[in-house]
Scaffold this active site. Structure first.
Site, PDB file in Angstrom:
ATOM      1  N   ASP A 219      -0.980  -2.408  -3.726  1.00 11.93           N
ATOM      2  CA  ASP A 219      -1.568  -1.960  -4.966  1.00 11.93           C
ATOM      3  C   ASP A 219      -2.783  -2.861  -5.117  1.00 11.93           C
ATOM      4  O   ASP A 219      -3.398  -3.492  -4.213  1.00 11.93           O
ATOM      5  CB  ASP A 219      -0.245  -2.072  -6.061  1.00 11.93           C
ATOM      6  CG  ASP A 219      -0.689  -1.224  -7.079  1.00 11.93           C
ATOM      7  OD1 ASP A 219      -1.855  -1.014  -7.788  1.00 11.93           O
ATOM      8  OD2 ASP A 219      -0.092  -0.227  -7.483  1.00 11.93           O
ATOM      9  N   HIS A 241      -5.123  -1.484  -3.008  1.00 18.64           N
ATOM     10  CA  HIS A 241      -6.227  -0.425  -3.904  1.00 18.64           C
ATOM     11  C   HIS A 241      -7.415  -1.134  -4.397  1.00 18.64           C
ATOM     12  O   HIS A 241      -8.039  -0.588  -4.944  1.00 18.64           O
ATOM     13  CB  HIS A 241      -5.419  -0.048  -4.905  1.00 18.64           C
ATOM     14  CG  HIS A 241      -4.095   0.669  -4.508  1.00 18.64           C
ATOM     15  ND1 HIS A 241      -3.312   1.333  -5.796  1.00 18.64           N
ATOM     16  CD2 HIS A 241      -3.415   1.051  -3.574  1.00 18.64           C
ATOM     17  CE1 HIS A 241      -2.181   1.992  -5.104  1.00 18.64           C
ATOM     18  NE2 HIS A 241      -2.306   1.638  -3.972  1.00 18.64           N
TER      19      HIS A 241
END
Length: 378
Positions: A219, A241
């Site tokens: 993430d 991410h």
């Protein structure tokens, strides 16, 4: 031979001295024994009783050594409200028992606190016991790892965290916090089972400095949700991410100001540079700079700004402004199936952007950008 005149002089001098007032000596109260012990005591805790003992005795120790501590299931290694100036040292392997709960596994707070990892020390979350592909969005309830809440003028350095169940560092309500040489290694979760393993989630904090971090996760490497004067440099972000602002919105504090990401690498990640704000909410993002950022093997977006992050089916709204957004020497590659740059702004919310030496290539050019600021190419 003593003359009579000498005797007279000596007698007069003695009389003068005896007549002059003499100041009382300064008396400094002796420190209490218990205070001296607190200042000088180094306490070592280990094994299955180590977490409980450390939590109970934390205010009696100037240095807390956690050596091969096994934290029981459903229990926080509670190092909150430490005495000013306390030094916490992790040694060996710190482990955590399994239970479905929200955590945190570790929590530290106080003023002038130093947290360090000894050579070879690591905190092993053994996250595979919780991983089910759903992260914090469903499935098993998973504990967050490390709360760095309400820390003032403190330092966390040399900490190695392996296989976190879900989000790793939560930084909230802290000011003048420095984090150095942190490693987050969640590569065992790259098979798709680990999710929402954010490296550093920052909220409601000021003067946060993170240098030399190595983050391998699934993430956001960093997510600044609110706060001011935040600096991240010399980092490597892989598998996640990207370096993110947001999501901004949906909280009591929806202001992000003066954030710099500098001299860092983002590789094998979904996104590189990212700003995400919540549809229909209000707030502001300003003075955000990404400088000397290198991208490689980005799968989705090299640079992405979304003002409808939580519902991309809706048109972006302009309640959260994005002002003074600077990109300086941001370069790298996106996979052919990805998109180089994607910008979706509200009608009047994105202003005063300055992009210099931006070269992101390899992916597609988007035809769906909206309300792109002047002099910016999408």
């Amino acid at each position: 031979m003593v003359t009579s005149s000498s005797v007279i002089v000596l007698t007069l001098w003695a009389a003068l001295v005896s007549a002059s007032p003499v100041a009382d000596p300064l008396v400094t109260p002796a420190p209490k024994l218990e205070d001296l012990e607190k200042r000088a005591t180094s306490c070592t805790f280990s094994g299955s009783e180590g977490a409980s003992s450390a939590s109970k005795s934390k205010t009696s120790c100037s240095t807390i050594v956690l050596s091969d501590v096994a934290v029981p299931s459903g229990t926080t290694l509670d190092l909150t409200d430490l005495n000013d100036g306390t030094h916490v040292i992790f040694e060996g392997e710190t482990t955590f028992g399994y239970e479905e709960w929200s955590g945190p596994l570790v929590s530290v707070s106080g003023t002038d606190i130093t947290v360090t990892g000894a050579d070879g020390a690591y905190l092993n979350g053994d996250g595979s016991r919780w991983w089910d592909g759903e992260g914090s969005n469903g499935g098993k309830t998973k504990p967050k790892f490390f709360y760095a809440h309400d820390l003032t003028s403190s330092t966390i350095s040399g900490i190695y965290i392996q296989n976190s169940p879900v989000q790793v560092f939560s930084i909230d309500g802290s000011t003048y916090l420095t984090m150095e040489d942190i490693t987050i290694d969640n590569t065992d979760g790259d098979d798709g089972e680990a999710a929402n393993t954010d490296g550093f989630d920052i909220g409601d904090s000021t003067y946060i400095t993170i240098t030399g971090a190595n983050v391998y996760n699934q993430d956001d490497c960093v997510a600044v949700n609110s706060g001011e004067n935040i600096y991240f440099s010399g980092g490597v972000c892989s598998g996640g991410h990207g370096l993110s602002i947001g999501s901004v919105g949906g909280r009591s504090d929806n202001t992000v100001k003066n954030v710099t990401f500098y001299d860092s690498e983002i590789k094998s990640s979904q996104n590189g540079v990212r700003i995400k704000t919540i549809y229909g909410d209000t707030g502001s993002v300003s003075e955000v700079t990404y400088k000397e950022i290198t991208l490689s093997d980005i799968t989705d977006y090299g640079i992405v700004v979304e003002q409808n992050y939580d519902d991309t089916s809706k048109s972006p709204t302009d309640g959260i402004t994005i002002e003074d957004f600077v990109l300086d020497n941001v370069q790298g590659s996106v996979e052919s199936s990805g998109t180089n740059i994607y910008i979706v702004c509200g009608s009047d919310s994105c202003t005063d952007w300055t992009w210099t030496d931006v070269d992101v290539s390899g992916g597609k050019t988007s035809s769906d950008c909206e309300n792109v600021p002047d002099d910016i190419s999408c």
